[in-house]
Scaffold this motif. Structure first.
Motif, mmCIF file in Angstrom:
data_model
loop_
_atom_site.group_PDB
_atom_site.id
_atom_site.type_symbol
_atom_site.label_atom_id
_atom_site.label_comp_id
_atom_site.label_asym_id
_atom_site.label_seq_id
_atom_site.Cartn_x
_atom_site.Cartn_y
_atom_site.Cartn_z
ATOM 1 N N ALA A 152 0.417 5.906 -2.016
ATOM 2 C CA ALA A 152 1.287 7.015 -1.617
ATOM 3 C C ALA A 152 0.480 8.277 -1.341
ATOM 4 C CB ALA A 152 2.332 7.280 -2.698
ATOM 5 N N ARG A 153 -0.561 8.518 -2.140
ATOM 6 C CA ARG A 153 -1.381 9.719 -1.938
ATOM 7 C C ARG A 153 -2.160 9.640 -0.623
ATOM 8 N NH1 ARG A 153 -3.469 13.210 -0.394
ATOM 9 N NH2 ARG A 153 -4.745 14.869 -1.353
ATOM 10 N N VAL A 154 -2.718 8.472 -0.333
ATOM 11 C CA VAL A 154 -3.435 8.307 0.936
ATOM 12 C C VAL A 154 -2.469 8.461 2.106
ATOM 13 C CG1 VAL A 154 -4.778 6.714 2.363
ATOM 14 C CG2 VAL A 154 -5.237 6.882 -0.093
ATOM 15 N N GLU A 155 -1.276 7.932 1.964
ATOM 16 C CA GLU A 155 -0.289 8.022 3.043
ATOM 17 C C GLU A 155 0.157 9.455 3.285
ATOM 18 O OE1 GLU A 155 1.680 3.549 2.722
ATOM 19 O OE2 GLU A 155 2.632 5.233 1.680
ATOM 20 N N ARG A 156 0.218 10.255 2.249
ATOM 21 C CA ARG A 156 0.573 11.672 2.460
ATOM 22 C C ARG A 156 -0.476 12.362 3.325
ATOM 23 N NH1 ARG A 156 2.165 11.490 -3.007
ATOM 24 N NH2 ARG A 156 0.289 12.608 -3.709
ATOM 25 N N PHE A 157 -1.726 12.057 3.064
ATOM 26 C CA PHE A 157 -2.785 12.634 3.899
ATOM 27 C C PHE A 157 -2.688 12.110 5.321
ATOM 28 C CE2 PHE A 157 -6.968 12.336 5.856
ATOM 29 C CZ PHE A 157 -7.400 13.639 5.775
ATOM 30 N N MET A 158 -2.462 10.807 5.492
ATOM 31 C CA MET A 158 -2.361 10.225 6.822
ATOM 32 C C MET A 158 -1.225 10.860 7.627
ATOM 33 S SD MET A 158 -2.951 6.259 5.654
ATOM 34 C CE MET A 158 -2.120 5.585 7.090
ATOM 35 N N ALA A 159 -0.138 11.166 6.960
ATOM 36 C CA ALA A 159 1.012 11.728 7.650
ATOM 37 C C ALA A 159 0.835 13.198 8.000
ATOM 38 C CB ALA A 159 2.269 11.551 6.800
#
Length: 267
Positions: free
Chosen positions: A255-262
């Motif tokens: 979830a943390r990596v996805e927040r950055f990706m988004a």
């Protein structure tokens, strides 16, 4: 081909483009996974495998499946690339193949309903070094046909500062990758080539490794902050292999990596 998805490995309807050539060498191939659901302008993750600059492959199911299963239903296109390895190319020149693959993906993005401007360049281990090297000084990628991409994610690189790495006791793998020329070490160091128009980057690092890659990630982030470049570090209590293997599984790490990706922070 969508037949592989029928076995339950990937979301139903997954289309796969295998061994698409972005260069003349047999190693310059990539695989593309996408859902032909009519949604256009999807962000694209371009994955660069690790393997000590001398091994690895784009097809590893332990690593690919999590990402395809997680990100395709969330509206992403997923690309996994191969590139020329040692001894054909060393740890500096391999970045050129990654840049050529990125250029190919951006040129053909529309064929998979992807957005060439919303590419996340992601790599693990030696692949993370290559991603960070291009991100630190993106003009190198532009010269090989790539356009600016959205952001990058480096998964557990211990080679942000190759100069420092080579000047202390190190494993022989680094000698094969970088040789004995200090100027070449500098050119292969993301920290030393970092410029003010670098691409935003998230540096994930393992806190379990004895060589402490988080120190190098923090040094890179500190220098980036001085230049006004958006770089974040994400220490994780995971092994080097788990940093890659667990990404895509449900949980706070993914979830943390996805927040950055988004929404990567750019200044």
């Amino acid at each position: 081909m969508a037949g592989e998805a029928a076995a339950g490995r990937w979301p139903p309807g997954t289309s796969v483009g295998r061994d698409l050539a972005y260069g003349d060498d047999p190693a310059q191939r990539l695989d593309v996974y996408w859902l032909p659901d009519g949604v256009r302008q999807k962000p694209i993750v371009v994955m660069v495998h690790g393997g000590g600059w001398m091994g690895g492959d784009k097809n590893g199911p332990r690593f690919v499946d999590n990402k395809v299963s997680r990100w395709l239903p969330r509206g992403y296109v997923f690309v996994s690339i191969n590139y020329r390895l040692l001894p054909k190319l060393d740890g500096l020149l391999q970045a050129n193949d990654v840049a050529r693959a990125l250029a190919y993906v951006q040129e053909h993005a529309g064929e998979w309903n992807g957005d060439p401007a919303r590419v996340i360049l992601m790599g693990h281990s030696s692949g993370a070094h290559l991603v960070a090297l291009l991100s630190a000084a993106p003009a190198r990628a532009y010269a090989l046909g790539a356009r600016r991409w959205l952001a990058s994610v480096a998964l557990d690189s211990a080679a942000f500062d190759v100069v420092k790495l080579m000047q202390k006791r190190h494993i022989r793998m680094y000698d094969y990758a970088f040789g004995d020329d200090p100027e070449r070490w500098r050119r292969a160091s993301p920290l030393h080539v970092l410029v003010a128009d670098a691409v935003p980057l998230l540096a994930v690092c393992s806190t379990q490794r004895p060589d402490n890659p988080c120190d190098q990630a923090r040094s890179y982030a500190k220098r980036a902050d001085e230049l006004g470049v958006a770089v974040e570090t994400l220490p994780q209590d995971l092994s080097h292999a788990e940093i890659y293997r667990y990404l895509g599984l449900p949980g706070p790490y993914t979830a943390r990596v996805e927040r950055f990706m988004a929404s990567p922070t750019s200044r």
